[in-house]
Enzyme design. Sequence first.
Site, PDB file in Angstrom:
ATOM      1  N   CYS B 121     -23.121  48.624   6.999  1.00 45.58           N
ATOM      2  CA  CYS B 121     -22.310  49.251   6.165  1.00 45.58           C
ATOM      3  C   CYS B 121     -21.845  48.110   4.922  1.00 45.58           C
ATOM      4  O   CYS B 121     -20.971  48.320   3.966  1.00 45.58           O
ATOM      5  CB  CYS B 121     -21.347  49.917   6.693  1.00 45.58           C
ATOM      6  N   HIS B 245     -15.092  50.164   2.475  1.00 49.41           N
ATOM      7  CA  HIS B 245     -15.909  51.147   3.148  1.00 49.41           C
ATOM      8  C   HIS B 245     -15.623  52.181   3.832  1.00 49.41           C
ATOM      9  O   HIS B 245     -14.558  52.314   4.739  1.00 49.41           O
ATOM     10  CB  HIS B 245     -17.152  50.362   4.312  1.00 49.41           C
ATOM     11  N   ASN B 279     -19.048  59.371   6.714  1.00 49.02           N
ATOM     12  CA  ASN B 279     -19.350  57.530   6.652  1.00 49.02           C
ATOM     13  C   ASN B 279     -20.862  57.604   6.338  1.00 49.02           C
ATOM     14  O   ASN B 279     -21.712  58.094   7.039  1.00 49.02           O
ATOM     15  CB  ASN B 279     -19.175  57.062   8.119  1.00 49.02           C
TER      16      ASN B 279
END
Lengths: 85, 323
Positions: B121, B245, B279
Site C-alpha cells: 500500500c 493511504h 481500500n
Amino acid sequence: MAENKLSNEEVLEGLAKIVEEVAGVSADEVTAEKSFVDDLDIDSLSMVEIAVQAEDQFGVKIPDDELANLKTVGDAVNYVSSNAA
Amino acid sequence: MTLRQNTGPAATAILGLGSTQPDRVVTNDELSEIMDTNDKWIRDRVGIVERRFAADEQTVADMAVVAGSKALADAGMSPTDVDTVIVANCTSKAPIPNAAAQVADRIGVKAAAAFDLNAACAGFCYSLATASDMIRSGSSKGVLVIGSEKLTDVVDPVDRSTAIIFADAAGAAVVGPSDDAKIGPVTWGSAGDQVDMIYMREGKYIFQEGQSVFRWATTKIAPVAMKALELAGIEPSDVDVLVPHQANLRIVEAIAKRLRAKGAREDMIVADDIVHSGNTSSASIPMALDHMRSAGTVHSGQVALIVGFGAGLSYAGQVVILP
C-alpha cells in the site's frame, strides 16, 4: 519508588478521561466493574487507541496480546497499577 | 577510469492525474448476505459504505491502462512524451511477465523502461519518488506512475475481517520536469521485523492482525508524514490537503488528528475516498487525489501531503503541489 506509585483511584480517574476522549463515553460511566465491550460498547480498535494513550500517560507497555485480557475497567486499572514504571 | 554519469532537470512535478474503478458497486448490505456482518458494523469499524469489485476477466494491467491513459490526457501529453512506466502493485496474477511492459505497450509508450514496484500500500509513494529521481538524474524524460490493484483476487470472499475492506481500482500520475519543485523529498522505509502483521496466509489470501496494524498505522505514520514536511521545508500549517493511504477511515482520522496536534490546520482537507472506494492499496492515493480534484474539493496549486503504508511493513511519504 513506592511513594511515587499511582493509586488505583488515580489510574481509574486517568483511564476514565481517556475512555471519554476516545470513545465518547462519559467518564462517570467508567467504573471498575464495567466491561469495555459489553457495558461501554467500546470496539477493538478503540481499545487500541485507549491503550496507546494509557501507555503515554502512565508509562506502561500494553501489548496487543495483553490488551485482549483486559475485559473490564478494573482489569485495566490493575494492569496499569502493577506494570507502571 | 572514470565514467560519465547523467544529470537531469533540477525540478519535477506531477503533471496529470487519472483513475478508474470497475463498474460493479458492492454495498455493505450485499456483503452482509454472504458473511456475518452488517452495514453499521462495517461503517463503524472501517468507514466504508460501498466499494467496487472488478469483473473476473478484468486484470491489474487492464485497469492500469485506463488510469494511465487518463493521466496522460489530463497532463495534455501523448504517450511518446514519457519513456518510463512504473506499475505499483502487489496483486498481479503472475509475476512473469510484469504488468508494466504490457501496460506501456497498450498505452503506446514505445520501448518503455517498464517495471512493477511492490511496496504494497506504500507502492504509489515509493514509485512517485523513484520516478522523480529518475528524471532528476537524467535516466528518464517523463514517467507514468500507476498504482493498480485487484485485491479481490487475494481476499477470501467470505472472510469478514478482510472482504469488507479491500477493493479494486487504479490511479495514475504523470511525472515530468518542471520549472519549480513540486514533488518534495521522500521519506521511506520498512519494518521487516513486523512482516507477520500482514501477509498471504498459505500463499492464497491476505491476512492481517487488525489491532496490531491499527496501532502501527495510528502511531508510526504521523511521524513519517511530519518528516516529509521537514524534508520539503514546510510547516504542518502549510498543508492544504492530507491524503493518507485509504486503509481504514479511522486510521485516516487518527493520522489527521495527530498532525493537527502538531500544527496542521483544522480546515486542512482530509481524503476520505475510502468511504465509496474501499481500500485499494497502491491505487488509493492517486485515485483519491483524482476524485477530489474532479469533485472540486481540491484544486491545482494546493499543497498535498501524501503518505502510504502497508505490508512489509513498508511506508513512504512526500509533499506534492497538485497539478
